[in-house]
Design an enzyme around this catalytic site. Sequence first.
Site, PDB file in Angstrom:
ATOM      1  N   CYS A   1      37.897 -16.156 -48.605  1.00  0.00           N
ATOM      2  CA  CYS A   1      38.200 -17.552 -48.240  1.00  0.00           C
ATOM      3  C   CYS A   1      37.364 -18.566 -49.033  1.00  0.00           C
ATOM      4  O   CYS A   1      37.729 -19.740 -49.115  1.00  0.00           O
ATOM      5  CB  CYS A   1      38.010 -17.764 -46.744  1.00  0.00           C
ATOM      6  SG  CYS A   1      39.069 -16.694 -45.766  1.00  0.00           S
TER       7      CYS A   1
ATOM      8  N   ASN B   1      45.280 -20.195 -41.554  1.00  0.00           N
ATOM      9  CA  ASN B   1      44.243 -19.887 -42.543  1.00  0.00           C
ATOM     10  C   ASN B   1      44.916 -19.251 -43.761  1.00  0.00           C
ATOM     11  O   ASN B   1      45.377 -18.118 -43.688  1.00  0.00           O
ATOM     12  CB  ASN B   1      43.219 -18.941 -41.902  1.00  0.00           C
ATOM     13  CG  ASN B   1      42.092 -18.556 -42.850  1.00  0.00           C
ATOM     14  OD1 ASN B   1      42.152 -18.812 -44.042  1.00  0.00           O
ATOM     15  ND2 ASN B   1      41.061 -17.926 -42.313  1.00  0.00           N
TER      16      ASN B   1
ATOM     17  N   HIS C   1      37.236 -25.324 -45.254  1.00  0.00           N
ATOM     18  CA  HIS C   1      38.171 -24.193 -45.184  1.00  0.00           C
ATOM     19  C   HIS C   1      38.814 -24.199 -43.803  1.00  0.00           C
ATOM     20  O   HIS C   1      38.147 -24.456 -42.785  1.00  0.00           O
ATOM     21  CB  HIS C   1      37.395 -22.894 -45.426  1.00  0.00           C
ATOM     22  CG  HIS C   1      38.197 -21.674 -45.122  1.00  0.00           C
ATOM     23  ND1 HIS C   1      39.466 -21.488 -45.615  1.00  0.00           N
ATOM     24  CD2 HIS C   1      37.914 -20.584 -44.355  1.00  0.00           C
ATOM     25  CE1 HIS C   1      39.927 -20.332 -45.165  1.00  0.00           C
ATOM     26  NE2 HIS C   1      39.004 -19.772 -44.403  1.00  0.00           N
TER      27      HIS C   1
HETATM   28  O1  UT7 Z   1      38.564 -17.254 -42.944  1.00  0.00           O
HETATM   29  C1  UT7 Z   1      37.412 -16.492 -42.849  1.00  0.00           C
HETATM   30  C2  UT7 Z   1      36.636 -16.867 -41.706  1.00  0.00           C
HETATM   31  N1  UT7 Z   1      37.308 -16.504 -40.469  1.00  0.00           N
HETATM   32  C3  UT7 Z   1      36.909 -17.069 -39.382  1.00  0.00           C
HETATM   33  O2  UT7 Z   1      36.048 -17.898 -39.496  1.00  0.00           O
HETATM   34  C4  UT7 Z   1      37.461 -16.666 -38.064  1.00  0.00           C
HETATM   35  C5  UT7 Z   1      36.357 -16.728 -37.055  1.00  0.00           C
HETATM   36  N2  UT7 Z   1      36.688 -16.322 -35.714  1.00  0.00           N
HETATM   37  C6  UT7 Z   1      37.557 -17.013 -34.932  1.00  0.00           C
HETATM   38  O3  UT7 Z   1      38.167 -17.955 -35.353  1.00  0.00           O
HETATM   39  C7  UT7 Z   1      37.658 -16.607 -33.478  1.00  0.00           C
HETATM   40  O4  UT7 Z   1      36.637 -15.721 -33.161  1.00  0.00           O
HETATM   41  C8  UT7 Z   1      39.032 -15.969 -33.105  1.00  0.00           C
HETATM   42  C9  UT7 Z   1      40.118 -17.021 -33.147  1.00  0.00           C
HETATM   43  C10 UT7 Z   1      39.345 -14.838 -34.058  1.00  0.00           C
HETATM   44  C11 UT7 Z   1      39.000 -15.420 -31.686  1.00  0.00           C
HETATM   45  O5  UT7 Z   1      38.642 -16.452 -30.763  1.00  0.00           O
HETATM   46  P1  UT7 Z   1      37.495 -16.205 -29.680  1.00  0.00           P
HETATM   47  O6  UT7 Z   1      37.453 -17.390 -28.832  1.00  0.00           O
HETATM   48  O7  UT7 Z   1      36.248 -15.835 -30.453  1.00  0.00           O
HETATM   49  O8  UT7 Z   1      38.062 -15.019 -28.867  1.00  0.00           O
HETATM   50  P2  UT7 Z   1      37.432 -13.565 -28.626  1.00  0.00           P
HETATM   51  O9  UT7 Z   1      37.556 -12.732 -29.852  1.00  0.00           O
HETATM   52  O10 UT7 Z   1      36.097 -13.716 -28.002  1.00  0.00           O
HETATM   53  O11 UT7 Z   1      38.420 -13.003 -27.535  1.00  0.00           O
HETATM   54  C12 UT7 Z   1      38.540 -13.599 -26.248  1.00  0.00           C
HETATM   55  C13 UT7 Z   1      39.695 -12.924 -25.521  1.00  0.00           C
HETATM   56  C14 UT7 Z   1      39.640 -11.401 -25.599  1.00  0.00           C
HETATM   57  O12 UT7 Z   1      40.095 -10.888 -24.352  1.00  0.00           O
HETATM   58  P3  UT7 Z   1      39.026 -10.343 -23.270  1.00  0.00           P
HETATM   59  O13 UT7 Z   1      38.283  -9.240 -23.977  1.00  0.00           O
HETATM   60  O14 UT7 Z   1      38.149 -11.514 -22.945  1.00  0.00           O
HETATM   61  O15 UT7 Z   1      39.902  -9.876 -22.147  1.00  0.00           O
HETATM   62  C15 UT7 Z   1      40.646 -11.088 -26.657  1.00  0.00           C
HETATM   63  O16 UT7 Z   1      41.237  -9.793 -26.475  1.00  0.00           O
HETATM   64  O17 UT7 Z   1      40.916 -13.323 -26.133  1.00  0.00           O
HETATM   65  C16 UT7 Z   1      41.681 -12.152 -26.423  1.00  0.00           C
HETATM   66  N3  UT7 Z   1      42.534 -12.432 -27.570  1.00  0.00           N
HETATM   67  C17 UT7 Z   1      43.753 -12.970 -27.465  1.00  0.00           C
HETATM   68  N4  UT7 Z   1      44.473 -13.355 -26.380  1.00  0.00           N
HETATM   69  C18 UT7 Z   1      45.677 -13.876 -26.614  1.00  0.00           C
HETATM   70  C19 UT7 Z   1      42.243 -12.233 -28.891  1.00  0.00           C
HETATM   71  N5  UT7 Z   1      43.281 -12.632 -29.634  1.00  0.00           N
HETATM   72  C20 UT7 Z   1      44.230 -13.083 -28.776  1.00  0.00           C
HETATM   73  C21 UT7 Z   1      45.516 -13.620 -28.931  1.00  0.00           C
HETATM   74  N6  UT7 Z   1      46.208 -14.011 -27.842  1.00  0.00           N
HETATM   75  N7  UT7 Z   1      46.084 -13.787 -30.155  1.00  0.00           N
END
Ligand code: UT7
Length: 325
Positions: free
Chosen positions: A115, A282, A252
Site C-alpha cells: 500500500c 482500499n 492511503h
Molecule cells: O492497506 C494496508 C493497511 N491495512 C489496514 O490498515 C487495515 C487495518 N485494519 C482494519 O482496518 C480493521 O482492523 C478491520 C476493518 C480489518 C477490522 O475492524 P476491527 O474493528 O478491527 O474488527 P476486529 O477485527 O476486531 O473484529 C471485530 C469483530 C470480530 O467478531 P468477534 O470476534 O468480536 O465476534 C470479527 O469476526 O468483527 C467481526 N468481523 C466482521 N463482522 C461482520 C470481521 N470482519 C467482519 C465483517 N462483517 N466483514
Amino acid sequence: MSILRSRIVGIGSYLPDHIMTNEELAKNINTTDAWIVERTGIRERRIAAPSELTSDLATAAAKQALISAKLTEKDIELIILATSTPDNTFPSTATRVQAKLGMTKGVAFDLQAVCSGFIFALSVADNFIKSGQIKTALVIGAESFSRILDWNDRSTCVLFGDGAGAVILKAEYGSGNIQDNGILSTNIHSDGRYYNLLRVDGGPSSTQTVGYIRMEGRRVFRYATINLVKVAYEILKINNLTIADLDWIIPHQANKRIIEETARKLRIPLDKMIMTIDRYANTSAASVPITFTEAINDGRIKIGQLILLEAMGGGFTWGATLIRL
Ligand code: UT7
C-alpha cells in the site's frame, strides 16, 4: 541557489466500471452493509472485468496523465509502476505498460511496497530527477486486489478494490526553498519484523501458488495510526513546517477510522483529509494517486497549495511525500 525539483505536470486515474456494493457481498458471506460502513467507511468498490489486467488499469491511468500533461509517450524516459498484483511474476508489468503506451525507449520497472508503493515510487522517481539522470517520469500505482482476495474471508474481502492512478513528473529548476512547486521532500521507511501481520500466503519461491491476503487487522490498524502520525511529523520537521502549513493530507485509503484517528492525533481538521474510501475501498498502491487525481480534478486542490501524501502497508512499509502543486 537553483536546484532540480520534480514538478507534477500531469495526473490521471482509472476505475473499472463494475461496482460491487456491500449488499452484494452480504449475499455471499456473513457480513452486513452496516458493519462494513461503521468499521471501515466503505460503501462500495470497483472490480476489474475478467479480461482487465493490472497493466490495462495502469495504461488507462497513464494515458489520462499524459493528456493532462499535454505530453506524449515519446516524452517519457522512466516508468515506475507500484503494484503487488502484477500481470505475471515476470517480466515486470511496467514493461507491458511501456509497450501498451507505444514506447520504444526509456526504462520501466515495477516497485513493490504494497500500500506504500506509490509513495516509494514517487521517492525513487524524484531522486532520478534530482540527480539529473532523467527529465520526465511516469509514476503509476495500479492494483487488481480482487484477484488475491479470499472471498470466504469476511475480515479481508470486504476491504479492497481495483483501480489505478498516475502522475507525470518533470524536472524543473527551483530556488530550493519550500515555496518551489513540486516534490519538496520524501521520507520512506520499512520494518520487516512485521512481515507476517499483512501478507499474501503464497508466492513463487514459497508455495508456487499466487495465494490470498491474510491480515491481523487489529494489529495493523494500531501500527498504521502510529506510523502515519510519526512520518507526518518527521517530514514536516525536516522542512521546518507545522501541521498548520498544510492545505491537504491525502492519506492511503485503508480504513476511515484510521484516517479519523490520524487526523485527531495530528490535530488537523478532518475536512483537510481527502477521502475516496467510501466508493473505491482500499486499492493499495493505487489509493493515493486515485484520491490525489480526484481532488485536483474537482478543484479542491489548487496550484500552489501544500499537500502531504502518506501511506502505510505490508512489510511494514510506510512513508510520506510533501508536494507544493
Ligand atoms: O492497506 C494496508 C493497511 N491495512 C489496514 O490498515 C487495515 C487495518 N485494519 C482494519 O482496518 C480493521 O482492523 C478491520 C476493518 C480489518 C477490522 O475492524 P476491527 O474493528 O478491527 O474488527 P476486529 O477485527 O476486531 O473484529 C471485530 C469483530 C470480530 O467478531 P468477534 O470476534 O468480536 O465476534 C470479527 O469476526 O468483527 C467481526 N468481523 C466482521 N463482522 C461482520 C470481521 N470482519 C467482519 C465483517 N462483517 N466483514
